[in-house]
Every structure is written in structure tokens, then in C-alpha cells.
Motif scaffolding. Structure first.
Motif, PDB file in Angstrom:
ATOM      1  N   UNK A 200       0.805  -1.220   0.000  1.00  0.00           N
ATOM      2  CA  UNK A 200       0.000   0.000   0.000  1.00  0.00           C
ATOM      3  C   UNK A 200       0.838   1.270   0.000  1.00  0.00           C
ATOM      4  N   UNK A 201       2.156   1.112   0.063  1.00  0.00           N
ATOM      5  CA  UNK A 201       3.015   2.289   0.004  1.00  0.00           C
ATOM      6  C   UNK A 201       3.218   2.966   1.350  1.00  0.00           C
ATOM      7  N   UNK A 202       2.538   2.475   2.405  1.00  0.00           N
ATOM      8  CA  UNK A 202       2.704   3.150   3.691  1.00  0.00           C
ATOM      9  C   UNK A 202       4.031   2.774   4.344  1.00  0.00           C
ATOM     10  N   UNK A 203       4.555   1.588   4.013  1.00  0.00           N
ATOM     11  CA  UNK A 203       5.853   1.230   4.585  1.00  0.00           C
ATOM     12  C   UNK A 203       6.936   2.153   4.047  1.00  0.00           C
ATOM     13  N   UNK A 204       6.842   2.426   2.743  1.00  0.00           N
ATOM     14  CA  UNK A 204       7.771   3.367   2.116  1.00  0.00           C
ATOM     15  C   UNK A 204       7.714   4.705   2.863  1.00  0.00           C
ATOM     16  N   UNK A 205       6.500   5.100   3.144  1.00  0.00           N
ATOM     17  CA  UNK A 205       6.294   6.365   3.830  1.00  0.00           C
ATOM     18  C   UNK A 205       6.843   6.317   5.258  1.00  0.00           C
ATOM     19  N   UNK A 206       6.632   5.159   5.924  1.00  0.00           N
ATOM     20  CA  UNK A 206       7.158   4.986   7.288  1.00  0.00           C
ATOM     21  C   UNK A 206       8.674   5.087   7.285  1.00  0.00           C
ATOM     22  N   UNK A 207       9.280   4.419   6.293  1.00  0.00           N
ATOM     23  CA  UNK A 207      10.741   4.377   6.273  1.00  0.00           C
ATOM     24  C   UNK A 207      11.331   5.723   5.879  1.00  0.00           C
ATOM     25  N   UNK A 208      10.493   6.624   5.357  1.00  0.00           N
ATOM     26  CA  UNK A 208      10.972   7.970   5.047  1.00  0.00           C
ATOM     27  C   UNK A 208      10.880   8.884   6.261  1.00  0.00           C
ATOM     28  N   UNK A 209      10.414   8.348   7.381  1.00  0.00           N
ATOM     29  CA  UNK A 209      10.381   9.116   8.630  1.00  0.00           C
ATOM     30  C   UNK A 209      11.530   8.619   9.507  1.00  0.00           C
ATOM     31  N   UNK A 210      11.812   9.320  10.584  1.00  0.00           N
ATOM     32  CA  UNK A 210      12.934   8.874  11.421  1.00  0.00           C
ATOM     33  C   UNK A 210      12.637   7.616  12.235  1.00  0.00           C
TER      34      UNK A 210
ATOM     35  N   UNK B  94      18.565  12.313   9.736  1.00  0.00           N
ATOM     36  CA  UNK B  94      18.381  13.381   8.769  1.00  0.00           C
ATOM     37  C   UNK B  94      16.965  13.397   8.191  1.00  0.00           C
ATOM     38  N   UNK B  95      16.284  12.232   8.263  1.00  0.00           N
ATOM     39  CA  UNK B  95      14.935  12.156   7.705  1.00  0.00           C
ATOM     40  C   UNK B  95      13.978  13.098   8.437  1.00  0.00           C
ATOM     41  N   UNK B  96      14.332  13.507   9.647  1.00  0.00           N
ATOM     42  CA  UNK B  96      13.484  14.442  10.385  1.00  0.00           C
ATOM     43  C   UNK B  96      13.405  15.791   9.686  1.00  0.00           C
ATOM     44  N   UNK B  97      14.388  16.089   8.823  1.00  0.00           N
ATOM     45  CA  UNK B  97      14.400  17.371   8.122  1.00  0.00           C
ATOM     46  C   UNK B  97      13.941  17.244   6.678  1.00  0.00           C
ATOM     47  N   UNK B  98      13.496  16.035   6.331  1.00  0.00           N
ATOM     48  CA  UNK B  98      13.125  15.770   4.940  1.00  0.00           C
ATOM     49  C   UNK B  98      11.646  15.401   4.887  1.00  0.00           C
ATOM     50  N   UNK B 171      13.080  20.893   5.780  1.00  0.00           N
ATOM     51  CA  UNK B 171      13.903  21.849   5.049  1.00  0.00           C
ATOM     52  C   UNK B 171      14.056  21.430   3.591  1.00  0.00           C
ATOM     53  N   UNK B 172      13.993  20.105   3.360  1.00  0.00           N
ATOM     54  CA  UNK B 172      14.073  19.601   1.997  1.00  0.00           C
ATOM     55  C   UNK B 172      12.846  18.733   1.756  1.00  0.00           C
TER      56      UNK B 172
END
Lengths: 383, 274
Positions: A200-210, B94-98, B171-172
């Protein structure tokens, strides 16, 4: 590790469940329905009537023994006895015609000194036919009364260390069923819900967070652990408890719950199932890596769940398995959960029992391994 | 027709930016990603100063999404380096700023608009309810806070997805085809907002395969077959090929890139014919 992010994942899973009443129903009603069905089948099976014929070929104090056996058998519940005959072939025909389920034969050389008795069944379903035997054994033990003076009596004894010889199949299956359901549903639900994260693409989104992989696995464990906890609590209450509902108007009195006796502390049983369930969460996440569709997660059921049901001690003790399969059974988490649950619920063991402790430690170890595997494979790129 | 020579789309050729922070916001050095025999990203060099909107333009399958995934650290590069805000990716901190708005909506259909937004915000450490409400208002979903995402229209889901990517004031910001399915009026508002973010110093990388959005970017990167064909402001790119149509410009750059590559397939596709 940031606890706030773990809590965020946990709360999200709770919110998802809240909005999916059908899954909640599956989680809570399905086990109850299946256990109730199982209880019904098992209990009515025991109250079924077995037809027994007696053939007397013996010539010693003849009629006496046969008729005493007949009256002893007729006193057993669930057994109906034909008047004894001397015609074995007629009795065999009655077996074939399904008119009787069991033929008790007093052979020609039967005597008070040599009380050998033959039991004859059809043999189409040996296990099912064996269910009549305990009642017959009981009746034979009662023959003591007929044994003249101090002559030896048929010595058939039945004894159990734990529970009682009267324990029903349900009593010994109940602990097992509780653990197995938790495992099955938790595995299935995490596997599918994590797969949906992937596709569903939410994992991708999760992994783009810290958020870290460990935080995701932990949040999932908390979320599904929470629902598994409720499930186990409800199922345990249903299995162990029995709540009589008095008659009200046209509704007859009935009871909710099975009232299976437990010898040990239900909290320890619960702890075992909880650790088992936490392992199942991570196993679900891990295996979702190898599935591309929900259907492929379902395909893991015969691979992951069914063998555990067959080998885990559900039906046969590990020691009775073929020697090649025994080591396999010993790496399955369900094996340890079933053993621990039986120890606790039937033998009344607590945490001071080394065997229960071993079961618990192994389950914790397995859960830890699965958690590490799950965390390590979350990032795996779906190529 | 005289074709202006295309300078190498190296970092040196990008027009002088307004340097808000020292060093470029987004950087790539010889970045490459192979999927088996396919070179999805085939040695890309980038240096994108902050405070501007960069448009990644190219047809489907040209490598835009893979490039964004490499820059955000979601995919691991076969070789080369990606840096965001001076930090080498992948870097979880760094993902916190992206901010990253994926091509698929990446939201939980059974959760409400508010639950989706607050979940992603919490992962970024953003728990300020007022900020969440402002994000919702911006994408005009404040009246739908309690609606399950699966009951939203496609465009509304896109807007929710964008709000989820922006609440933590990154920021990005990488936006992968953000305006697909969004109606024209709202699209204008989106772009106005993008420009406000850029004016506040944010760097936006927006991918698209539709050229009519390209003019709204400060700078464009034409991408095809994992290469940057050309880089410059929309005006510059048009001028270089002598057209007033960006689509024509793209095709022109593409055919120029294709001719030497036909001869020596992967050698140096960025070299252009004269």
C-alpha cells in the motif's frame, strides 16, 4: 529508540482495529465459536450410546459370568447391552450390520482362573471405536463382585497422575486450543497487515520518517500483543469459566462457558500465550517479506501453522513422533507453549517448575529471534 | 535549425542560486542504481542549492522515483553518494528534516484524515495540534478530519498525503508527482504554497511527467533513461533549443542525447551532438 514513536505505531494499530469490526469479530468470536463447537462435538460423542453384544463360548460357571457382565455393562452410562448369546458368527454379523459397536467374547477357555476376555470391533475407525473401551473396562472391573470367592478377577486398571481418569478430551485439549488460536490469528493478522504496509506504500512512507525498524516491530508487537491479550483473556474466561444463566420467561436456563477445570494459575497460562503471540507478530512481519499478495500470506498457513498443529503436541506427544520429526517439533514455538500450558493447567505447575520455566525461556528466545529477523528484513527492497 | 550546444549538466552549470545555507541542499555524486541489467539511475551528479523549487521532468520509467528514493536513502545506491543538507544518505536522523510525498498516497485507508496526519506527524516528533490543523486547512481537508481516508476522493487523498509529508516543516521536500488527480484550482494553490515554502528557505524537488507544471519550477532537470539530459531554468532551456515550448525542448534534448548513444550505448550519454 524513541518511545513516542513506538506509541504512535501502537496507537495507529489500535485505531485501525477500531475501524475494522469484522477483523475484531474474527479475533474474538471465531475462537469462541470454534471452541464451543469442539466442546459440543466432544461432549456429545461421549454421551453417545454404544451397543455391546456379549458372546459366551465358555463352558465354566457359564451363564453366571455372562449375565453378570451383561448387567454390569448395562449399568454403565452410554452403553446398551444385547442379551448374551453363544453365537459368535451372529455377533460378527451384527457388527458388520452396524447393529452393535463392540462384541465382548468370553472365549472357550475362559474360567475364573483364566479371566481372559476378547473385545471385537469393526476396525474401520479404530480410534473412534476405542472410545467405547473405557466404559467396558469399568464394567469389567465391576466383575469383581461375580468372581467366586478369591479367584483372580480381570485386572484392568486405569489411573492418571494428573487430572482424573474421568477427564474428558476437552479438558486436555482446552489448554492447547487456547495457545493455538492466539498463535494462528496473531500470525495471520500481522502477516496481512504488514503486507498491506508494503504493497500500500505506507511502509515506504514509514521508512521515510525517522522511525527505526526496531520501533516499528516494537509498536506492532504492542498493538497486536494488546489485541492478542484481550483474545486470550476472553478465550480463557470462556474455557475456564461457567456462568449459569437462570431461566427467564420462555428462555430455559443455560450456561455460558465450558467450565474446564484448571489446576494451575491462569495468569501463568496467559503469560505463556502472550510470549507465544509476540513471537507470532514478528514471524508475521518477517514472512510478509516473502509474500506479494494477501493470498500468498494465506499460503503460509499450511506451511507454518498446520505443521505446528500436527507436530506441536496437539494430538500426539512429541515422544511418539517418528524420530526424524522429533527435532523438528522441538524447534516449533507451539510445542513449548502446549507443553507449558498443559503443565500449568492440567498438572498445576507454576513458575517454580523447571519445565514451565524452560518452556517460557525457550518461547522468549524464539520471540527474540523472530523480532530480530523481522527488524532486519523490514527494509528489504521489494524488487 | 541551429541547435545550441548543451553544456554538461554538471553542478557547475546551474545558475547562481540564492545561497541560504552553506553548501547545496541536495547533492549527488556519480549516483547509480542498477536493477539487474537495468540502469535505473545511471551516474547522476547534482548540486541543488536551497530555497528553490526543482522540477524533475521525464517520461514514465525515466528514473525520477528511483532518484528520489536514492536521495532520501530509501534505496541503497549501487555506487555513488547522495547528500541532503550536507549529510550523507541514508541517515535516519536526517529524515526528520526531509519531507517525502510518495507517488502512491501512502496513507492508511481505514484511518481517518486526522488519524493519518497525527500518526505521521508523531513519527516526526510533531505533536502540536494547532500545526496539524493548519496543515489540514492548507489542503482544505479541515472539514473532513473525521472521514476515513478510503471515503475520500482521489484528489483529497493526494492532498492528505501532502499534508502528511509537510506537517513537520522539513527543510528539503521531495514530492513525487504531487498534483496527479488534483483539480486545477487546487493545483494552483499547491504551487502557491510550494513557492511560499521555497521563499521561507525550503528546497523542493518535484517530479512530474506533465510539462505544463514545469514553468512553475525555478529550475528544471530533464531526466531520461537514468540520465540528466539538461538542467536550467525553464527560460534557459527553451532558449537553448530555440523554442517556446518545453515539450519540444525536452524532445530536442532527448534526440540529441540519443544520437551518440546509439553509437556507443552507455559510454557517456550526457555528451551531446553538435
Amino acid at each position: 529508540m524513541n518511545p513516542l514513536r513506538v506509541v504512535a505505531v501502537f496507537r495507529r494499530i489500535v485505531a485501525q482495529f477500531r475501524r475494522d469490526p469484522r477483523t475484531v469479530a474474527l479475533l474474538y468470536l471465531a475462537p469462541l465459536a470454534i471452541i464451543a463447537l469442539l466442546a459440543w462435538v466432544l461432549s456429545s460423542q461421549q454421551s453417545g450410546t454404544a451397543n455391546v453384544a456379549i458372546v459366551n463360548e465358555s463352558t465354566s460357571p457359564v451363564g453366571l459370568i455372562a449375565s453378570k457382565l451383561q448387567s454390569a455393562l448395562s449399568q454403565q452410562t452410554g452403553i446398551s447391552v444385547q442379551p448374551w448369546t453363544t453365537d459368535e458368527s451372529a455377533a460378527r454379523q451384527m457388527l458388520k450390520d452396524n447393529k452393535v459397536d463392540l462384541v465382548v467374547i468370553l472365549p472357550p477357555d475362559f474360567s475364573v482362573e483364566n479371566p481372559k476376555i476378547e473385545l471385537l470391533t469393526l476396525g474401520l475407525n479404530p480410534a473412534g471405536e476405542a472410545s467405547v473401551l473405557p466404559a467396558v473396562q469399568k464394567a469389567l472391573l465391576g466383575l469383581e463382585a461375580l468372581a467366586n470367592n478369591d479367584a483372580p478377577v480381570p485386572t484392568i486398571e486405569r489411573e492418571t497422575v494428573y487430572g482424573s481418569p474421568d477427564a474428558t478430551q476437552l479438558d486436555s485439549l482446552a489448554p492447547v486450543v487456547v495457545g493455538f488460536f492466539a498463535y494462528f490469528f496473531v500470525f495471520l493478522l500481522t502477516g496481512i497487515s504488514f503486507l498491506r504496509e508494503r504493497i500500500g506504500g505506507t511502509l515506504e512512507r514509514l521508512l521515510a520518517t525517522p522511525v527505526s525498524q526496531a520501533e516499528i516491530v516494537l509498536g506492532y508487537s504492542l498493538g497486536f500483543g494488546f489485541f492478542a491479550t484481550l483474545q486470550v483473556a476472553i478465550v480463557l474466561a470462556f474455557v475456564l469459566g461457567r456462568l449459569g444463566i437462570p431461566a427467564l420467561g420462555p428462555i430455559a436456563a443455560f450456561a455460558i462457558g465450558l467450565g474446564v477445570p484448571t489446576a494451575g494459575n491462569p495468569l501463568i497460562a496467559y503469560l505463556l500465550v502472550l510470549v507465544l503471540g509476540l513471537g507470532a507478530v514478528s514471524l508475521g512481519i518477517f514472512l510478509s517479506t516473502f509474500a506479494r499478495t494477501e493470498l500468498q500470506v494465506i499460503q503460509f498457513i499450511p506451511i507454518v501453522i498446520v505443521p505446528q498443529g500436527l507436530l506441536g503436541g496437539f494430538f500426539w506427544p512429541i515422544g511418539q513422533l517418528p524420530s526424524l520429526l522429533q527435532p523438528v517439533a522441538r524447534i516449533l514455538p507451539v510445542t513449548y507453549a502446549i507443553d507449558g500450558l498443559r503443565q500449568v493447567m492440567i498438572a498445576g505447575a507454576d513458575l517454580s517448575s523447571p519445565q514451565v520455566l524452560l518452556d517460557l525461556v525457550v518461547l522468549i528466545g524464539i520471540a527474540a529471534v523472530f523480532m530480530a529477523l523481522a527488524a532486519a528484513t523490514i527494509r528489504r527492497e521489494v524488487a | 535549425m541551429a541547435v545550441a550546444p548543451i553544456p554538461e549538466t554538471r553542478t557547475t552549470t546551474s545558475p547562481p542560486p540564492t545561497p541560504a545555507t552553506p553548501g547545496p541542499a541536495v547533492e549527488a555524486v556519480a549516483l547509480r542504481k542498477d536493477f539487474g541489467p537495468i540502469h535505473a539511475v545511471d551516474g547522476i551528479d547534482l548540486s541543488l542549492p536551497s530555497g528553490r523549487i526543482y522540477g524533475l521532468l521525464g517520461p514514465n520509467g525515466s528514473g525520477k522515483t528511483t532518484l528520489i528514493r536514492l536521495l532520501t536513502g530509501l534505496a541503497s545506491a549501487t555506487s555513488g553518494t547522495a547528500r541532503v543538507l550536507g549529510v550523507q544518505m541514508p541517515s535516519r536522523e536526517n529524515l526528520a528534516h526531509i519531507g517525502y510525498m510518495t507517488q502512491s498516497d501512502g496513507i492508511y485507508p481505514e484511518l481517518s484524515v486526522w488519524e493519518n496526519l497525527s500518526f505521521f506527524a508523531a513519527l516526526y516528533g510533531q505533536t502540536d495540534r494547532a500545526a496539524l490543523h493548519r496543515s489540514l486547512a492548507l489542503v482544505e481537508l479541515d472539514s473532513r478530519a473525521g472521514t476515513p481516508a478510503q471515503d475520500l476522493s482521489g484528489g483529497m487523498r493526494r492532498r492528505l498525503s501532502m499534508a502528511c509529508a509537510l506537517t513537520h516543516h522539513p527543510a528539503v521536500i521531495f514530492l513525487d508527482e504531487p498534483t496527479v488527480g488534483v483539480d486545477p484550482a487546487l493545483r494552483v494553490q499547491f504551487w502557491d504554497h510550494f513557492h511560499r515554502l521555497a521563499a521561507d528557505g525550503a528546497t523542493l524537488v518535484v517530479s512530474s511527467h506533465v510539462m505544463d507544471e514545469a514553468d512553475r519550477c525555478d529550475e528544471l532537470l530533464f531526466i531520461r533513461d537514468g540520465h540528466v539530459l539538461a538542467q536550467g531554468t525553464p527560460g534557459e532551456l527553451r532558449k537553448r533549443v530555440g523554442t517556446d515550448n518545453l515539450e519540444t525542448a525536452f524532445l530536442s534534448f532527448a534526440s540529441q542525447a540519443a544520437s551518440p548513444r546509439a553509437a556507443e550505448s552507455a559510454a557517456s550519454p550526457r555528451e551531446t551532438a553538435r
